[in-house]
Design a protein around this motif. Structure first.
Motif, mmCIF file in Angstrom:
data_model
loop_
_atom_site.group_PDB
_atom_site.id
_atom_site.type_symbol
_atom_site.label_atom_id
_atom_site.label_comp_id
_atom_site.label_asym_id
_atom_site.label_seq_id
_atom_site.Cartn_x
_atom_site.Cartn_y
_atom_site.Cartn_z
ATOM 1 N N ILE A 1 0.911 -1.280 0.104
ATOM 2 C CA ILE A 1 0.049 0.039 0.033
ATOM 3 C C ILE A 1 0.836 1.147 0.113
ATOM 4 O O ILE A 1 0.590 2.120 -0.723
ATOM 5 N N ALA B 1 1.217 4.116 -2.942
ATOM 6 C CA ALA B 1 0.907 5.631 -2.710
ATOM 7 C C ALA B 1 2.399 6.205 -3.191
ATOM 8 O O ALA B 1 1.985 7.412 -3.838
ATOM 9 N N ALA C 1 2.006 6.377 -6.952
ATOM 10 C CA ALA C 1 0.984 7.332 -7.404
ATOM 11 C C ALA C 1 1.423 8.813 -7.268
ATOM 12 O O ALA C 1 1.101 9.636 -8.172
ATOM 13 N N VAL D 1 -5.223 7.572 -10.949
ATOM 14 C CA VAL D 1 -5.871 7.208 -9.839
ATOM 15 C C VAL D 1 -5.385 5.777 -8.950
ATOM 16 O O VAL D 1 -4.686 5.004 -9.595
ATOM 17 N N GLN D 2 -5.334 5.901 -7.700
ATOM 18 C CA GLN D 2 -4.608 4.918 -6.978
ATOM 19 C C GLN D 2 -5.665 4.395 -5.861
ATOM 20 O O GLN D 2 -6.643 5.259 -5.225
ATOM 21 N N THR D 3 -6.076 2.823 -5.866
ATOM 22 C CA THR D 3 -6.840 2.470 -5.169
ATOM 23 C C THR D 3 -6.247 1.349 -4.191
ATOM 24 O O THR D 3 -5.402 0.699 -4.559
ATOM 25 N N GLN D 4 -6.699 1.344 -2.764
ATOM 26 C CA GLN D 4 -6.106 0.194 -1.999
ATOM 27 C C GLN D 4 -7.288 -0.389 -1.261
ATOM 28 O O GLN D 4 -8.281 0.326 -1.036
ATOM 29 N N SER D 5 -7.275 -1.649 -0.958
ATOM 30 C CA SER D 5 -8.332 -2.250 -0.288
ATOM 31 C C SER D 5 -7.718 -2.863 1.227
ATOM 32 O O SER D 5 -6.624 -3.320 1.398
ATOM 33 N N TYR D 6 -8.992 -2.801 1.895
ATOM 34 C CA TYR D 6 -8.456 -3.392 3.211
ATOM 35 C C TYR D 6 -9.828 -4.511 3.625
ATOM 36 O O TYR D 6 -10.890 -4.077 3.138
ATOM 37 N N GLY D 7 -9.468 -5.681 4.215
ATOM 38 C CA GLY D 7 -10.659 -6.240 4.697
ATOM 39 C C GLY D 7 -10.273 -7.886 4.608
ATOM 40 O O GLY D 7 -8.904 -8.181 4.749
ATOM 41 N N ILE D 8 -11.196 -8.572 4.182
ATOM 42 C CA ILE D 8 -10.998 -9.814 4.005
ATOM 43 C C ILE D 8 -9.748 -10.307 3.010
ATOM 44 O O ILE D 8 -8.964 -11.178 3.433
ATOM 45 N N GLN D 9 -9.837 -9.337 1.819
ATOM 46 C CA GLN D 9 -8.739 -9.774 0.848
ATOM 47 C C GLN D 9 -7.441 -9.746 1.674
ATOM 48 O O GLN D 9 -6.534 -10.526 1.458
ATOM 49 N N ARG E 1 -6.611 -9.551 5.055
ATOM 50 C CA ARG E 1 -6.676 -10.281 5.910
ATOM 51 C C ARG E 1 -6.252 -11.995 5.528
ATOM 52 O O ARG E 1 -5.713 -12.668 6.418
ATOM 53 N N PRO F 1 -12.066 4.499 -13.558
ATOM 54 C CA PRO F 1 -11.046 4.163 -12.433
ATOM 55 C C PRO F 1 -10.726 2.997 -11.867
ATOM 56 O O PRO F 1 -9.900 2.893 -11.197
ATOM 57 N N GLU F 2 -11.286 1.842 -12.423
ATOM 58 C CA GLU F 2 -10.956 0.511 -12.187
ATOM 59 C C GLU F 2 -10.209 -0.364 -13.138
ATOM 60 O O GLU F 2 -9.827 -0.352 -14.128
ATOM 61 N N GLU G 1 -14.488 -3.985 5.681
ATOM 62 C CA GLU G 1 -14.190 -4.017 4.147
ATOM 63 C C GLU G 1 -14.126 -2.554 3.870
ATOM 64 O O GLU G 1 -15.002 -1.905 4.102
ATOM 65 N N VAL G 2 -12.921 -2.295 3.335
ATOM 66 C CA VAL G 2 -12.509 -0.907 2.888
ATOM 67 C C VAL G 2 -11.980 -0.791 1.704
ATOM 68 O O VAL G 2 -11.001 -1.483 1.525
ATOM 69 N N GLN H 1 -10.254 2.463 -0.857
ATOM 70 C CA GLN H 1 -10.069 3.809 -0.655
ATOM 71 C C GLN H 1 -9.298 4.223 -2.027
ATOM 72 O O GLN H 1 -8.317 3.387 -2.503
ATOM 73 N N GLN I 1 -7.983 7.483 -4.344
ATOM 74 C CA GLN I 1 -7.380 8.859 -4.682
ATOM 75 C C GLN I 1 -7.074 9.237 -5.987
ATOM 76 O O GLN I 1 -6.529 8.435 -6.487
#
Lengths: 183, 183
Positions: free
Chosen positions: A16, A20, A23, A35-43, A45, A63-64, B33-34, B36, B38
């Motif tokens: 992550i 950053a 980006a 465009v920068q995206t980060q995920s937190y969660g099950i993925q 963990r 943006p995906e 689950e998040v 984010q 930018q």
């Protein structure tokens, strides 16, 4: 030109942070659309962690990241998860000691470097992410090394700056140490 | 429950940092689950800056924010750009001295606080972003104040930690100083 990049690995490998820095390097210091995206969660963990970055010369309307052009993998699990999504002819960059790309797709370019081993040589295994960024910059040309160096101070504590810049330069020199596309 | 949040303002107001702190607070310290996101580029250079955060109890399949539930605006330009996208009944939180919500939509809830004025009182105008996060946590309940406090150290230099935690608490106390929903 729009480039989609996925930086992936295990939790704790600093992907992550790497996303950053990449980006900001391209967006703030080279004036690109990013465009920068980060995920937190099950993925995250579940063991795999990822950050996605889209870099373009034009405004980014979608943006995906669907089919990345460039994929960095610092863990086997991340590689098995994301490599199938790499576009045909895309570039896979892995840690040579942590990821086995044997029997991986043959319609992509794959290359491997000792990011973590080099990080251990300077006593900071956690710096493998920044070493990988340096290599990524040299191999792909998507961002200048100096832009990464400018982006690092905003993201790292001052006490880690010197080692991060050293790590960046170590990474930048890895491709020239041998032919980058060995596979 | 999926909540979409946009944090917006002018470049230099620290909205990307605020988004990162909010995402880590909910994702790392509350196990949500998040996603984010930018952006850097024309949009940011044009004066408005934004960070989007999606927080959910379930895996996030569609990672893009289309109609935010919660919108924070620290500049007039950002407010005029993003307020039209707020969902009906959504919550708009603005800096009362920098944003005029007069003649804004009547189908949303709007509330205003002196984020920047409070930041100036402690001699750090840049801390308005963290003050706003403290208020956002209290008014919306999307994240615990203590989770924000835990997420801050990873994102700020040590020399700014004490003031950031003070800013967070100042923000948390703003809603109780008056009825939060004045409009």
């Amino acid at each position: 030109m729009r480039r989609e990049i996925i930086l992936s690995g295990a939790g704790g490998q600093g992907l992550i942070l790497a996303g950053a820095v990449l980006a900001e390097a391209a967006g703030v210091f080279e004036g690109k659309e990013v465009v920068q995206t980060q995920s937190y969660g099950i993925q995250a963990r579940g063991g795999a962690s990822q950050s996605t970055v889209i870099i373009s010369d034009r405004p980014i309307k979608f943006p995906e990241v669907l089919t990345p052009d460039i994929l960095l993998c610092l863990s086997q699990e991340a590689c098995e998860r994301y490599a199938p999504r790499l576009r045909e002819g895309g570039l896979l960059i892995v840690d040579q000691d942590l990821v086995n790309t044997h029997s991986m797709r043959t319609d992509i370019k794959a290359t491997a470097f000792p990011f973590t081993a080099e990080a251990e040589k300077i006593g900071r295994r956690i710096a493998a992410n920044v070493i990988a960024l340096g290599t990524l910059a040299m191999v792909t040309g998507i961002v200048k090394l100096e832009s990464l160096a400018k982006a690092i101070p905003a993201r790292l504590p001052e006490r880690n700056l010197a080692i991060a810049l050293e790590a960046l330069n170590i990474g930048a020199r890895l491709p020239e140490a041998r032919g980058a596309f060995s596979q």
